[in-house]
Design an enzyme around this catalytic site. Structure first.
Site, PDB file in Angstrom:
ATOM      1  N   HIS A 123       5.898  -4.329  -4.321  1.00  0.00           N
ATOM      2  CA  HIS A 123       5.641  -4.695  -2.252  1.00  0.00           C
ATOM      3  C   HIS A 123       4.497  -3.628  -2.103  1.00  0.00           C
ATOM      4  CE1 HIS A 123       7.376  -4.093   1.603  1.00  0.00           C
ATOM      5  NE2 HIS A 123       6.611  -2.376   2.267  1.00  0.00           N
ATOM      6  N   GLU A 124       4.858  -2.238  -3.220  1.00  0.00           N
ATOM      7  CA  GLU A 124       3.708  -1.297  -3.419  1.00  0.00           C
ATOM      8  C   GLU A 124       2.408  -1.691  -3.579  1.00  0.00           C
ATOM      9  OE1 GLU A 124       4.571   1.533  -0.746  1.00  0.00           O
ATOM     10  OE2 GLU A 124       6.187   1.073  -0.950  1.00  0.00           O
ATOM     11  N   HIS A 153       0.547  -3.705  -1.205  1.00  0.00           N
ATOM     12  CA  HIS A 153      -0.466  -2.882   0.022  1.00  0.00           C
ATOM     13  C   HIS A 153      -1.515  -2.240  -0.873  1.00  0.00           C
ATOM     14  CE1 HIS A 153       2.204  -1.786   3.467  1.00  0.00           C
ATOM     15  NE2 HIS A 153       3.390  -1.492   2.363  1.00  0.00           N
ATOM     16  N   GLU A 206       1.770  -4.361   6.186  1.00  0.00           N
ATOM     17  CA  GLU A 206       3.319  -4.588   5.887  1.00  0.00           C
ATOM     18  C   GLU A 206       2.828  -6.350   5.557  1.00  0.00           C
ATOM     19  OE1 GLU A 206       4.735  -1.753   5.298  1.00  0.00           O
ATOM     20  OE2 GLU A 206       6.555  -3.408   5.116  1.00  0.00           O
TER      21      GLU A 206
END
Ligand code: ZN
Length: 505
Positions: free
Chosen positions: A268-269, A272, A298
Site C-alpha cells: 500500500h505505502e 503511494h 489513495e
C-alpha cells in the site's frame, strides 16, 4: 526570445520552493518523530514543528506572493494553456486564496486544540473513554464549522472541508457517488454473506519479523519502488512521506502473528511512493510536484495493494517465494492462500476491512460527519448513532467505543468533515485506472503473472504520475482514463472477482 513574464515566473518559483523546503524540513522532523526519535524529544519537537509551520504559513500568505500571482494571472486566462507554468500559477493561486481566507489566529487555536485532542485520544481510546473525548470533540466540531465559515457560502457547510483534501468535490457530488455505489454494493455484500465462508486460518501463525521485512522489501522492489530514492523504516502507524523527488520514504509495522498486516501495508505505502517517484522532475520542489489529491493518491496505494497485490496473477508469480520464506505455506495450495487474503467479512474496524465492505465503513463516517456539521446530530449522541449505523449497514455492533466511535484518529486529530471520502474515491478510481491500463495494454495481467510490473507502472507514470498536481483531480482522472470518475469499472472488478471466490450464481 524572451518568455513573457520570465522574471516574475522565476521569482514565483523561488518563493514557492522556499515554502516547499520549509515544509520538507518539517516532514523530515515528522518522519524522525514517527521512527527513531527518543520519547524525550517530544516536547521540543512539537515546538520545532510549530515554528516551521508558522514560518511556512507566513510565507504562503505574503502579500508579495499575492501580487506576483496577480501579475502572472494572464498565463492562466486561456483554459487551453496547459503548460507547466500555467498549471503552477493556477494551483499556487488556489493555495494562496485558500490560505489567506483562514486567519492566522484561528490556525494556531486549531493547531493547539488538535494536538491536545490527539494526545487525549491516545489515552481515551485504550481506556474506552468516550466521555473524556466528548467535550473535546464538541469543540472540534465548533472549530470545524468556524473553519468552513471563512469560505463563501456554498451548497453545504462541509464543502470547503471536502475541497481541502479532494479539490473540486462537494457534499452533493460525494453523496451522489456514494448513493450509487451503495445501491450496487449492498446486494453484493449480502450475497457474499449468505455463501460459504472462506477459511483464512493459514494467515495466522508465527512469522518472524526479519523475514517479513525482507519479503516485503523484495516484493516492493520488484513492483518498482526505487530504493535509491527511498527507504523503509518501522513505525506505529505506517505512512509514506516525500521530502523530494529523490527521497520518498515508506514506513511499516509488523505483526508476527498475522502475515497480511506488514505485507499489504508495505505494498500500500509503496503504491503511494511510486506515484510520488513518478512525478515529472521539472515539478520537483514546487507545489505541483506531488500527488493530485487525497483520493487520487489513495487510488494508487489501493491499486497496487488490492488490484495487483491481492490478485491471482500476482501470487502466481510470488507464491513460491512466499512458501520459501515461510515454510507453513508449503502445504497450502495457492488457491487456498489467494482465497484467504480476499476473505470478505462484515466487521467492526475499518482498517481491517476487506475491499468489498470497506466502503460501507467509509459511508457511515461520511454521513455522520455531515449530520454533525448540519447540527442534526449532537456529539453526545454520536456513539449511539455509530452503533445504530453499524447494525443497519454491516449487521454488527461494537460492545465498546474503543472499536466503535473511538477507532479512527481522524476526528480527534483534524477538523471534522472531508476526512474519509478520499478512501472510497480511491477505491473507485483505482479500478477505473487499472481497467484503462489493461485496455491500452492487454498483456498487463500476464506480465504481472510473470513478475513483470514495468508495463503497468510505465502506463501509470505516463498517464497519471508524471502530471503530479498540475491538474484538479477530475481533470487528471479524465486525462488518464478518458472518462470522469464512475463506479462501473469498480463494480465490474468486484463482481467478477468475488463471484468466482464465493461461487455466486
Ligand atoms: Zn493510503
Amino acid at each position: 526570445m524572451r518568455v513573457p513574464m520570465e522574471n516574475e515566473l522565476e521569482q514565483l518559483k523561488t518563493r514557492l520552493t522556499e515554502i516547499h523546503d520549509l515544509q520538507s524540513a518539517a516532514a523530515v522532523l515528522d518522519w524522525d518523530q514517527a521512527t527513531y526519535m527518543p520519547s524525550g524529544g517530544a516536547e521540543s519537537r512539537g515546538r520545532q514543528l510549530a515554528t516551521l509551520a508558522r514560518i511556512a504559513h507566513e510565507r504562503s500568505v505574503d502579500d508579495a506572493l499575492g501580487k506576483l500571482l496577480e501579475t502572472l494571472s494572464p498565463l492562466t486566462s486561456t483554459p487551453t494553456n496547459t503548460s507547466t507554468d500555467a498549471s503552477l500559477v493556477r494551483m499556487a493561486r488556489r493555495d494562496y486564496e485558500r490560505a489567506t481566507k483562514i486567519p492566522p489566529a484561528f490556525t494556531s487555536r486549531l493547531y493547539d486544540h488538535m494536538s491536545k485532542s490527539y494526545n487525549a485520544w491516545t489515552e481515551a481510546r485504550p481506556a474506552n473513554d468516550f466521555a473524556r473525548m466528548q467535550p473535546i470533540l464538541e469543540k472540534t466540531l465548533d472549530l470545524s464549522r468556524e473553519m468552513a465559515s471563512f469560505f463563501p457560502a456554498t451548497g453545504h457547510i462541509a464543502d470547503p472541508l471536502i475541497d481541502a483534501s479532494d479539490p473540486g468535490m462537494s457534499a452533493t457530488s460525494v453523496r451522489a457517488l456514494f448513493t450509487e455505489l451503495r445501491r450496487e454494493l449492498v446486494p453484493l455484500v449480502e450475497a457474499i454473506a449468505s455463501s460459504k465462508q472462506i477459511d483464512d486460518t493459514c494467515l495466522q501463525g508465527n512469522f518472524p519479523e526479519a523475514v517479513q521485512l525482507a519479503f516485503g522489501e523484495k516484493v516492493v522492489r520488484q513492483l518498482g519502488y526505487d530504493f535509491t530514492r527511498g527507504r523503509q523504516d518501522k513505525t506505529h502507524h505506517p505512512f509514506m512521506t516525500r521530502f523530494a523527488l529523490g527521497d520518498v520514504r515508506i514506513t511499516t509495522r509488523v505483526n508476527e502473528k498475522d502475515l497480511g498486516d506488514a505485507l499489504f501495508g508495505t505494498i500500500h505505502e509503496s503504491g503511494h511512493a511510486m506515484y510520488e517517484q513518478g512525478t515529472a522532475k521539472v515539478l520537483d520542489g514546487l507545489p505541483i510536484g506531488q500527488g493530485a489529491s487525497a483520493g487520487v493518491h489513495e487510488s494508487q496505494s489501493r491499486l497496487w495493494e488490492n488490484l495487483v497485490g491481492r490478485s491471482l496473477a500476482f501470487w502466481t508469480h510470488f507464491y513460491p517465494a512466499l512458501q520459501e520464506a515461510f515454510p507453513s505455506f508449503r502445504t497450502v495450495p495457492l488457491k487456498t492462500f489467494y482465497a484467504a487474503i480476499n476473505k470478505v467479512e462484515r466487521s467492526l474496524v475499518r482498517v481491517d476491512a476487506d475491499e468489498v465492505t470497506y466502503n460501507l465503513h467509509v459511508m457511515i463516517r461520511f454521513d455522520l460527519e455531515l449530520e454533525m456539521l448540519e447540527g442534526k446530530l449532537a456529539v453526545r449522541d454520536l456513539p449511539e448513532a455509530w452503533r445504530a449505523r453499524y447494525k443497519a449497514d454491516l449487521g454488527v455492533s461494537s460492545p465498546d467505543d474503543k472499536n466503535g466511535v473511538l477507532q479512527d484518529v481522524h476526528w480527534y486529530s483534524s477538523p471534522i468533515g472531508g476526512t474519509f471520502q478520499g478512501y472510497t474515491i480511491g477505491n473507485i478510481f483505482a479500478a477505473q485506472a487499472f481497467a484503462s491500463a489493461i485496455k491500452a495494454q492487454p498483456s498487463i495481467p500476464s506480465d504481472i503473472a510473470a513478475g513483470n510490473f514495468a508495463p503497468l507502472r510505465g502506463w501509470l507514470t505516463e498517464h497519471l504520475y508524471k502530471h503530479g498536481r498540475c491538474y484538479l483531480p477530475e481533470e487528471v482522472m479524465k486525462l488518464a482514463t478518458g472518462a470522469p470518475l464512475h463506479i462501473a469499472p469498480y463494480m465490474n472488478y468486484l463482481r467478477t472477482k468475488y463471484s468466482e471466490l464465493y461461487n455466486l450464481g
